[in-house]
Write an enzyme that holds these catalytic residues in place. Structure first.
Site, PDB file in Angstrom:
ATOM      1  N   LYS A 197       0.834  -1.218   0.000  1.00  0.00           N
ATOM      2  CA  LYS A 197       0.000   0.000   0.000  1.00  0.00           C
ATOM      3  C   LYS A 197       0.867   1.267   0.000  1.00  0.00           C
ATOM      4  CE  LYS A 197      -3.636  -2.379  -0.417  1.00  0.00           C
ATOM      5  NZ  LYS A 197      -4.389  -3.227   0.464  1.00  0.00           N
TER       6      LYS A 197
HETATM    7  C1  LIG Z   1      -5.523  -4.352   0.681  1.00  0.00           C
HETATM    8  C2  LIG Z   1      -6.985  -4.193   0.657  1.00  0.00           C
HETATM    9  C3  LIG Z   1      -7.779  -4.564   1.744  1.00  0.00           C
HETATM   10  C4  LIG Z   1      -7.253  -5.311   2.915  1.00  0.00           C
HETATM   11  O1  LIG Z   1      -6.222  -4.676   3.558  1.00  0.00           O
HETATM   12  P1  LIG Z   1      -5.389  -5.501   4.650  1.00  0.00           P
HETATM   13  O2  LIG Z   1      -4.694  -4.441   5.432  1.00  0.00           O
HETATM   14  O3  LIG Z   1      -4.442  -6.371   3.876  1.00  0.00           O
HETATM   15  O4  LIG Z   1      -6.338  -6.286   5.455  1.00  0.00           O
HETATM   16  C5  LIG Z   1      -9.132  -4.280   1.709  1.00  0.00           C
HETATM   17  N1  LIG Z   1      -9.693  -3.686   0.648  1.00  0.00           N
HETATM   18  C6  LIG Z   1      -8.968  -3.338  -0.443  1.00  0.00           C
HETATM   19  C7  LIG Z   1      -9.659  -2.649  -1.567  1.00  0.00           C
HETATM   20  C8  LIG Z   1      -7.600  -3.593  -0.478  1.00  0.00           C
HETATM   21  O5  LIG Z   1      -6.882  -3.270  -1.547  1.00  0.00           O
END
Ligand SMILES: *Cc1c(COP(=O)(O)O)cnc(C)c1O
Length: 397
Positions: A197
């Site tokens: 991210k």
């Molecule tokens: C990465 C992601 C998640 C989950 O995030 P985590 O921190 O890995 O649980 C949820 N929704 C979207 C759209 C994502 O890209």
């Protein structure tokens, strides 16, 4: 044009130098802070988590932010804390990661999908409205790739039908729409600091809200359901008794994670500017190729530039998206796919009876979508290599 590696030509990069998709930029201050945590031996939830929460609240201009161990946990608790449970329906998009849907299922509610727009890839307000029933309790918009959903319309619908709005801001740390920051349109915003991210803590998530009650519930539910500030029970203030007031979850963030987040957050704007530069360069370089490059950000909005997705024009190219994916892999460029339509995965088909044809726009995107590397960790040569490899793969004489 050079021969493609997939056809036996020389790849743009060597195998040893494979460009990993989504690798984050980790800098010295967070490395030192993490090591510092380990040396002080307070590695669980503690003062670093508290600081990261405070810093994030300042960044967002919000009353409460609660750090958790993932965005998935954040989405789950956001709904539990809003009183959503068995018998309730939550409307979201099929163009999302599976955890958006799983979080709805885990709070006992039923996920209901509404198709997205082909250009913005975001949920369509008019499709949301068609799906509202007497059981609908919440709308869960996902700001796809970092572009905000049409929040004016979504909030209007939510008000009209008295629905909770929980925003999946996993792609949207920096996003803004009509002067408002992502996560603050509705009731609760959920963020991710997963390794790929925009800013990272390895695993990690955050909930933001201006609602005191919701924030208090999430704090308690995220740490076993133990009463206020139970994380302090082993601190230098001495042992404190706690009361278990709910059957909670083990969703708390560790200081080791927050130690990274504190420093990453300081560079959130710098990283954003850098990704914006790459995004613009890709657009210039891919103009003439058989692909649809992402729309420019709409006026009076801020795009978070989390994903760069050139939709492959499979008709013009005469090849599938998976062929392009394999061709880029053979050039030793890592790519991602965001996403195969969530409703077509076997579990959801079996459980909810979703099938091919249910969400035509999502399926149209699902056949064409491909994400190219877009990270603050890319250097100029990496960006040039991505451009060369993508041009090579999509070149038609
Ligand atoms: C990465 C992601 C998640 C989950 O995030 P985590 O921190 O890995 O649980 C949820 N929704 C979207 C759209 C994502 O890209």
């Amino acid at each position: 044009m050079e021969k493609l590696a997939i056809e036996g030509g020389k790849p743009v990069r060597t195998k040893e130098d494979f460009l990993v998709f989504g690798a984050p930029l980790i800098e010295e201050p967070e490395i030192e802070e993490v090591v510092g945590c380990m040396r002080r031996r307070w590695i669980g939830t503690g003062p670093k988590v508290r600081q990261f929460e405070e810093d994030f609240a300042v960044y967002k201009g919000v009353k409460h932010s609660v750090a958790l161990n993932s965005c998935t946990a954040a989405l789950h608790l956001a709904m539990v804390a809003s009183g959503i449970g068995p018998g309730d329906e939550v409307i979201t998009t099929p163009m999302t990661f599976c955890s958006t849907i799983n979080a709805i299922i885990h709070c006992g509610a039923t996920p209901v999908l509404a198709d997205c727009d082909r250009e913005t890839m975001n949920i369509l307000p008019e499709e949301i409205e068609k799906k509202i029933t007497g059981r609908t309790k919440a709308i869960l918009p996902v700001h796809f790739a970092g572009r905000c959903c049409k929040m004016d319309s979504i909030i209007k619908i939510a008000r009209a039908y008295d629905l909770t709005v929980v925003e999946d801001c996993a792609h949207a740390i920096e996003s803004e729409y009509h002067g408002q920051k992502a996560g603050l349109f509705g009731d609760i915003g959920c963020f991710s600091f997963y390794a790929t991210k925009n800013i990272v803590t390895g695993e990690g998530g955050m909930v933001i809200t201006n609602d005191d009650r919701i924030a208090g519930r999430i704090k308690v539910l995220g740490l076993h359901g133990m009463s206020k500030d139970a994380w302090k029970r082993f601190s230098d203030e001495g042992y404190k008794h706690y009361q278990v007031i709910h059957a909670g979850y083990k969703y708390n963030m560790m200081d080791i994670q927050a130690a990274m987040g504190i420093h990453q957050l300081k560079r959130v704007d710098k990283y954003w500017l850098y990704r914006q530069k790459i995004w613009k360069k890709y657009k210039e370089e891919f103009n003439d190729l058989p692909c649809i490059t992402p729309l420019d950000p709409e006026p009076d909005t801020k795009h978070a530039y989390h994903l760069y997705i050139p939709l492959i024009d499979i008709g013009k190219l005469g090849k599938t998206r998976d062929w392009v994916l394999d061709a880029l892999t053979a050039e030793n460029i890592g790519v991602g796919v965001h996403y195969l339509p969530v409703h077509l995965h076997p579990f959801y088909r079996k459980t909810y009876g979703w099938k091919e044809g249910d969400f035509p726009n999502t399926e149209w995107i699902g056949k064409r979508t491909l994400s190219l590397p877009l990270s603050a960790a890319l250097n100029d040569r990496d960006v040039e290599d991505v451009i060369s490899a993508f041009r090579k793969a999509l070149f038609i004489a």
